[in-house]
Scaffold this motif. Structure first.
Motif, PDB file in Angstrom:
ATOM      1  N   TYR A 186       0.807  -1.223   0.000  1.00  0.00           N
ATOM      2  CA  TYR A 186       0.000   0.000   0.000  1.00  0.00           C
ATOM      3  C   TYR A 186       0.845   1.282   0.000  1.00  0.00           C
ATOM      4  CZ  TYR A 186      -2.896  -3.738   1.964  1.00  0.00           C
ATOM      5  OH  TYR A 186      -3.510  -4.946   2.198  1.00  0.00           O
ATOM      6  N   GLU A 189      -0.447   4.465  -2.009  1.00  0.00           N
ATOM      7  CA  GLU A 189      -1.605   5.099  -1.377  1.00  0.00           C
ATOM      8  C   GLU A 189      -1.208   5.845  -0.106  1.00  0.00           C
ATOM      9  OE1 GLU A 189      -3.100   1.228  -3.323  1.00  0.00           O
ATOM     10  OE2 GLU A 189      -1.333   1.944  -2.231  1.00  0.00           O
ATOM     11  N   LEU A 273      -5.706  -1.579   3.119  1.00  0.00           N
ATOM     12  CA  LEU A 273      -5.151  -0.229   3.218  1.00  0.00           C
ATOM     13  C   LEU A 273      -5.630   0.479   4.482  1.00  0.00           C
ATOM     14  CD1 LEU A 273      -3.639   2.229   2.097  1.00  0.00           C
ATOM     15  CD2 LEU A 273      -5.659   2.734   0.689  1.00  0.00           C
TER      16      LEU A 273
END
Length: 330
Positions: A186, A189, A273
Motif C-alpha cells: 500500500y 496510497e 489499506l
C-alpha cells in the motif's frame, strides 16, 4: 524443488542460541582445514544489494580477523582459479550456477558453503553443499529440520557499511519506507496521503538514499510478499535499529517477532489499506510516550544483534572446524 517458508517458525530457536546444526549424513568426506576463504559473486549481478553487502562487504568485514589468524580472504567472480579453499557462494553466484557450480567447486578441492539469503533454497543444494549459511531465524529453523547433507550455521546480516553513524531526529514523528517501492504494501496510497515517504534503496550501488535516513524516526516494514521470495533476513529492522528508529510491523511477520519479542508495541494485523493507515496513525499517537520508549528499547537491543562484531564472531565460529587456524576469538 524449493523449501517454503512455514506459517509458524519454531520459537525455541532463540533458546537454542542458533547453534550449528550437524548434517544428516557426512557423505564419508574427510575433514580438512583450509587457509583461504573465497567469496564468490556473479559478475552479472555484482550491483545487486545481496552481492554488495553479503559478498564485497562481508569479505571486507571478516578480512582483518581472518588475516590476523593467517587465513587469506579473497573475492572472485569465477571458480576457475579457486582451489583448496573455503568457498562462500553468494546468492547471486548460486542463481547463475546452481548445483553444477557447487559440484565444480568441490571438484577443485574446495569446501563449499552456500549463502542463499532470501533466494528459494533448492533441495539439491542441501544435498551437495558442505555447509549452508542461514541469514534469518526462520531460514535456520527450517533448514535444520530439512533432510540434507550440509551442516547449517547462522550468520546474521549486517547494515550496509557505507552508512555511517546515524541518529534519527526525535522532535517530530516522521515515517518512511527504505527499499524497493514495489515490495511495500500500500505504499503508493500511503505516500499520496502523506503518511509514509517512499525512499528507493533498490540499487545496491547507489548511496544517495542514505542521506535521507536522519529525518525519519519510524520505518514502515509492511511487505507485499513476492512469488520469488524465500527467507527474508530482518535487514530493514536492522537498518532502523542502526538509526535509532522504531518500526511498523505486521503481526504475522514471524522473523520480526523473534527479533523484537512479543511485547514490542507496534505489531499490527494488516489486511487492507485501512489497516495500514490505522497502524501508522497509532504509532504516530504513541510518539514520545511510554509505548514509544518501549519500542526504542527493543530496537537498541536489536542493534547489538547485527553489529559488525557479532557478524564477525558468527562467521568465524561457523568455520572454526575447517579453518587452518581457529580464530573465532581472534
Amino acid at each position: 524443488m524449493s523449501l517454503q517458508y512455514p506459517d509458524s517458525v519454531n520459537r525455541m530457536l532463540l533458546a537454542s542460541g542458533l547453534r550449528s546444526s550437524p548434517p544428516e549424513r557426512d557423505g564419508g568426506r574427510e575433514t580438512r582445514r583450509f587457509a583461504r576463504v573465497v567469496f564468490l559473486v556473479d559478475p552479472g549481478r555484482a550491483h545487486w544489494g545481496s552481492a554488495v553487502l553479503r559478498g564485497n562487504q562481508l569479505a571486507e568485514m571478516v578480512r582483518a580477523p581472518l588475516e590476523k589468524a593467517g587465513i587469506a580472504v579473497d573475492l572472485q567472480g569465477s571458480i576457475a582459479s579457486v582451489e583448496n579453499s573455503i568457498v562462500v557462494m553468494n546468492k547471486t553466484f548460486l542463481m547463475a550456477g546452481g548445483v553444477e557450480a557447487i559440484a565444480q567447486a568441490q571438484a577443485r578441492g574446495n569446501f563449499v558453503a552456500i549463502d542463499p539469503l532470501d533466494y528459494q533454497t533448492k533441495r539439491s543444494w542441501l544435498y551437495r553443499a558442505d555447509r549452508v549459511i542461514a541469514s534469518s531465524y526462520g531460514q535456520f529453523g527450517v533448514l535444520t529440520r530439512a533432510r540434507r547433507r550440509a551442516s547449517v550455521v547462522f550468520v546474521p546480516h549486517h547494515v550496509d557499511s557505507r552508512i555511517g553513524a546515524v541518529q534519527c531526529q526525535q522532535q517530530r514523528f516522521a515515517c518512511a519506507y527504505f527499499g524497493a517501492p514495489y515490495n511495500a504494501a500500500y505504499l503508493s496510497e500511503l505516500a499520496a496521503g502523506s503518511l509514509c515517504t517512499p525512499v528507493d534503496a533498490s540499487d545496491g550501488l547507489c548511496t544517495s538514499w542514505m542521506d535521507r535516513l536522519q529525518p525519519f524516526n519510524c520505518h514502515y516494514l509492511l511487505r507485499s510478499r513476492q512469488s520469488f521470495d524465500g527467507f527474508k533476513p530482518f535487514t530493514k529492522g536492522y537498518l532502523a535499529a542502526h538509526c535509532g528508529a522504531v518500526v511498523v510491523v505486521c503481526r504475522r511477520d514471524e522473523e520480526a517477532r523473534m527479533h523484537l519479542g512479543h511485547e514490542y508495541p507496534f505489531f499490527y494485523d494488516v489486511r487492507n489499506l485501512r489497516d495500514a493507515k490505522a497502524a501508522i496513525a497509532d504509532v504516530r499517537s504513541a510518539f514520545n510516550t511510554h509505548r514509544w520508549d518501549t519500542a526504542i528499547s527493543a530496537m537498541r537491543q536489536l542493534k547489538d544483534k547485527c553489529s559488525p562484531e557479532e557478524v564477525i564472531r558468527s562467521f568465524t565460529s561457523a568455520f572454526d572446524d575447517v579453518l587452518a587456524t581457529r580464530c573465532s576469538s581472534a
